[in-house]
Design an enzyme around this catalytic site. Structure first.
Site, PDB file in Angstrom:
ATOM      1  N   HIS A 186      65.235  87.547  42.148  1.00  0.00           N
ATOM      2  CA  HIS A 186      63.906  86.980  42.437  1.00  0.00           C
ATOM      3  C   HIS A 186      63.242  86.463  41.159  1.00  0.00           C
ATOM      4  O   HIS A 186      62.006  86.413  41.078  1.00  0.00           O
ATOM      5  CB  HIS A 186      62.990  87.999  43.126  1.00  0.00           C
ATOM      6  CG  HIS A 186      63.520  88.531  44.415  1.00  0.00           C
ATOM      7  ND1 HIS A 186      63.280  87.947  45.629  1.00  0.00           N
ATOM      8  CD2 HIS A 186      64.313  89.614  44.669  1.00  0.00           C
ATOM      9  CE1 HIS A 186      63.877  88.641  46.582  1.00  0.00           C
ATOM     10  NE2 HIS A 186      64.519  89.648  46.032  1.00  0.00           N
ATOM     11  N   SER A 316      61.440  64.917  22.810  1.00  0.00           N
ATOM     12  CA  SER A 316      60.128  64.383  23.150  1.00  0.00           C
ATOM     13  C   SER A 316      59.783  63.214  22.238  1.00  0.00           C
ATOM     14  O   SER A 316      60.135  63.206  21.050  1.00  0.00           O
ATOM     15  CB  SER A 316      59.052  65.471  23.001  1.00  0.00           C
ATOM     16  OG  SER A 316      57.762  64.935  23.173  1.00  0.00           O
ATOM     17  N   LYS A 322      60.901  69.269  19.433  1.00  0.00           N
ATOM     18  CA  LYS A 322      61.220  69.759  20.773  1.00  0.00           C
ATOM     19  C   LYS A 322      62.647  69.345  21.139  1.00  0.00           C
ATOM     20  O   LYS A 322      63.044  68.199  20.943  1.00  0.00           O
ATOM     21  CB  LYS A 322      60.232  69.194  21.785  1.00  0.00           C
ATOM     22  CG  LYS A 322      60.256  69.892  23.139  1.00  0.00           C
ATOM     23  CD  LYS A 322      59.077  69.391  23.985  1.00  0.00           C
ATOM     24  CE  LYS A 322      58.924  70.213  25.256  1.00  0.00           C
ATOM     25  NZ  LYS A 322      60.064  70.035  26.159  1.00  0.00           N
ATOM     26  N   GLU A 329      70.139  69.339  32.858  1.00  0.00           N
ATOM     27  CA  GLU A 329      69.261  68.455  33.641  1.00  0.00           C
ATOM     28  C   GLU A 329      70.050  67.305  34.251  1.00  0.00           C
ATOM     29  O   GLU A 329      69.864  66.963  35.430  1.00  0.00           O
ATOM     30  CB  GLU A 329      68.140  67.918  32.755  1.00  0.00           C
ATOM     31  CG  GLU A 329      67.103  68.969  32.388  1.00  0.00           C
ATOM     32  CD  GLU A 329      66.059  68.488  31.399  1.00  0.00           C
ATOM     33  OE1 GLU A 329      65.093  69.224  31.155  1.00  0.00           O
ATOM     34  OE2 GLU A 329      66.208  67.361  30.856  1.00  0.00           O
TER      35      GLU A 329
END
Length: 464
Positions: A186, A316, A322, A329
Site C-alpha cells: 500500500h 530540468s 535536477k 518514464e
C-alpha cells in the site's frame, strides 16, 4: 533509378483504366490509386510487414515453380525481386497508408506490382496478378504476412531482448541478495525484504512474459496461406499452403506450418489478438518494474531514496542539478502505448465478417509496433537503468532501524495487541522498535536482536 524529386510521370493501366504514376516509382496503377485514395495518416506499413510480404511472395513463387505451375525463368525473376523487397532495398516503393482497404489488398497489389516491375527488368514478362500473385489472394497473403512478420520479430528481437533483461535483473539480484531494505505494501512500510527478493520478483515476471510469448507463437506459426479468397483454396494447388509454410521455414529458420483450418486464419485474427494480449501483459509487468524503480529512486532527499539511478541527462530547463528517472518514464510511456495498441487490435480482431477480417493492416501495424517497442525497451531498461543503479545503504539501514512494523516478528511471542501498542508508541516517539520493545516486554536484548534481525526476517517462518 530516376530522381524521386522529379515530377515526370508515366501512364499505367489496370482494370479500371489509365492513370499517371511517378516515373521513378516501381509500383503500378493499383498502388497509385491507393496512394490517392488514402491520404490519411502518412504512416506506411512497417518494415517487418514489408519484409514478411517479400518472404511470402518469394516462397509462393518457389512453390509454384516446384509444382510446375510457373516456369523457371519467371519464378527465378520473381524470387530475386521478392528477396530485394524482403531485404529492405525497395521500402521507398511501398507508400500506401496503413489505413487502407481492410483486407490489405492495396498492400498486396503494391508488392505484386513492385515485384513484377523489378522482375520484368530481367527480360521476362511478369504480370503482377497472373504470375506474382499466382495461387494467392490478398485474403490469405495479408493474414499470413501479419503472422510471419510478428513471429519473426518476436523470435529474433523480442525474446532475446527479454532474455537479456532477465539476465541483467538476475545478476543484480545475486549481487544484492543479502542487502535488506524496508518492504512496502500500500506504499506504506512493511516487513523487510532483500533487494535480491524484490528483483527476483521482477525476473519471474519477465520469465513468465517469455513463456507467454512462446505459447502464443505456437498459433501465429500456423499460416492461412493456401485458403485464397474465402478459405476454400480456389485457384491454388492443394499442396500449395503446406509447401509455402515449408519454404518459409527453410528461408527463416522458424518452424512455420500450414493452418489446420484456413477459414479461421482468414476470417479471424485470433492468433494476433492472443499475441497482443501477451504483449499487453508484458507491458503491465514493465510498468510495475519501471514504477518500482521510479519510486525507489524518488527524492533524493524528500522521497524514498532506496537507490540512485544512473544520471543520464539534465532533468530540468529551470532547476539546475535536477536529474530525473528518464528510462523508467520512457518505459511507462511505451507500456501505455502497447496497452492502447492492444485495445485497437482487440477491436480489429472482432472485425471478421463472414469469411474475412477487414481491419488487417491496422492489426498488423499495431502488433508489429508493440513487438518492436517492447524489444527495444527491454534492452534500454536493462542496460541504462537496472544494470547501473546504486543502493543507498545508509538510507535503507536508517529506514529499517526506525521501522515499527518489524514488531510483526514478535507477534508469536508477545501477541498482536501488545505488538500493536508497541508499534504505535514507536511511531509516536520516533524511536527504534527494538528500544520500545525493550521497555514494553520482558525479552532480553539477545532475544530482541535475534527476533528483530532484518536479514533473518526476510527468510520467513515463525521466530521463536
Amino acid at each position: 533509378m530516376s530522381d524521386q524529386n522529379s515530377t515526370a510521370t508515366r501512364t499505367e493501366r489496370d482494370s479500371m483504366g489509365e492513370l499517371q504514376v511517378p516515373e521513378w516509382a516501381l509500383w503500378g496503377a493499383q498502388t497509385q490509386r491507393a496512394v490517392q485514395n488514402f491520404p490519411i495518416s502518412g504512416l506506411p506499413v512497417p518494415r517487418g510487414f514489408i519484409r514478411a510480404l517479400g518472404l511470402v511472395k518469394a516462397a509462393c513463387a518457389a512453390v509454384n515453380r516446384d509444382l510446375g505451375l510457373l516456369d523457371d525463368a519467371r519464378a527465378e525473376a520473381i524470387i530475386a525481386a521478392a528477396n530485394r523487397v524482403a531485404s529492405g532495398e525497395l521500402d521507398q516503393h511501398f507508400p500506401i497508408d496503413v489505413f487502407q482497404t481492410g483486407s490489405g489488398t492495396s498492400s498486396n497489389m503494391n508488392a505484386n506490382e513492385v515485384i513484377a516491375h523489378v522482375a520484368s527488368r530481367s527480360g521476362v514478362d511478369v504480370h503482377p496478378n497472373d504470375h506474382v500473385n499466382m495461387g494467392q489472394s490478398s485474403n490469405d497473403v495479408i493474414p499470413t504476412t501479419i503472422q510471419v512478420g510478428a513471429t519473426l520479430m518476436a523470435t529474433e528481437d523480442l525474446l532475446p531482448a527479454l532474455e537479456h533483461l532477465r539476465s541483467v535483473i538476475d545478476a543484480r539480484a545475486e549481487e544484492l541478495d543479502e542487502v535488506v531494505k524496508t518492504g512496502r505494501t500500500h506504499l506504506m512500510d512493511a516487513m523487510p525484504v532483500t533487494f535480491g527478493q524484490e528483483l527476483g520478483g521482477w525476473s519471474a515476471q519477465v520469465r513468465s512474459g517469455i513463456e507467454r510469448v512462446e505459447s502464443a507463437l505456437v498459433r501465429t506459426r500456423k499460416l492461412p496461406q493456401g485458403g485464397t479468397a474465402v478459405g476454400t483454396g480456389i485457384n491454388a494447388h492443394p499442396e500449395f499452403g503446406p509447401k509455402v509454410a515449408a519454404a518459409l521455414t527453410a528461408a527463416t529458420g522458424v518452424s512455420f506450418e500450414s493452418a489446420d483450418d484456413y477459414f479461421e486464419g482468414i476470417s479471424s485474427q485470433d492468433a494476433a489478438v492472443e499475441l497482443s494480449g501477451q504483449l499487453k501483459t508484458i507491458a503491465c509487468s514493465f510498468m510495475k518494474i519501471a514504477n518500482d524503480l521510479r519510486l525507489m529512486n524518488s527524492g533524493p532527499l524528500a522521497g524514498i531514496g532506496d537507490i540512485e539511478l544512473p544520471a543520464l541527462q539534465p532533468g530540468s530547463s529551470i532547476m539546475p542539478g535536477k536529474v530525473n528517472p528518464v528510462i523508467p518514464e520512457a518505459t511507462c510511456m511505451v507500456c501505455a502505448h502497447v496497452i492502447g495498441n492492444d485495445a485497437a487490435i482487440t477491436v480489429g480482431g472482432q472485425a471478421g465478417n463472414f469469411q474475412l477480417n477487414v481491419m488487417l493492416p491496422m492489426v498488423g501495424y499495431n502488433l508489429m509496433q508493440s513487438v518492436e517497442l517492447l524489444a527495444n525497451t527491454s534492452k534500454v531498461l536493462a542496460d541504462s537503468a537496472i544494470a547501473g543503479f546504486t543502493v543507498r545503504t545508509d538510507r535503507i539501514a536508517d529506514a529499517l532501524e526506525r521501522n515499527p512494523i518489524l514488531v510483526t516478528a514478535l507477534n508469536p511471542v508477545i501477541g498482536y495487541e501488545l505488538g500493536a501498542a508497541t508499534a504505535k508508541q514507536a511511531y509516536k516517539e520516533g524511536r527504534p522498535i527494538k528500544d520500545v520493545a525493550r521497555d514494553n516486554t520482558d525479552l532480553a536484548d539477545d532475544d530482541l536482536d535475534r527476533l528483530l534481525d532484518p536479514l533473518e526476517l526476510t527468510r520467513g517462518g515463525i521466530k521463536e
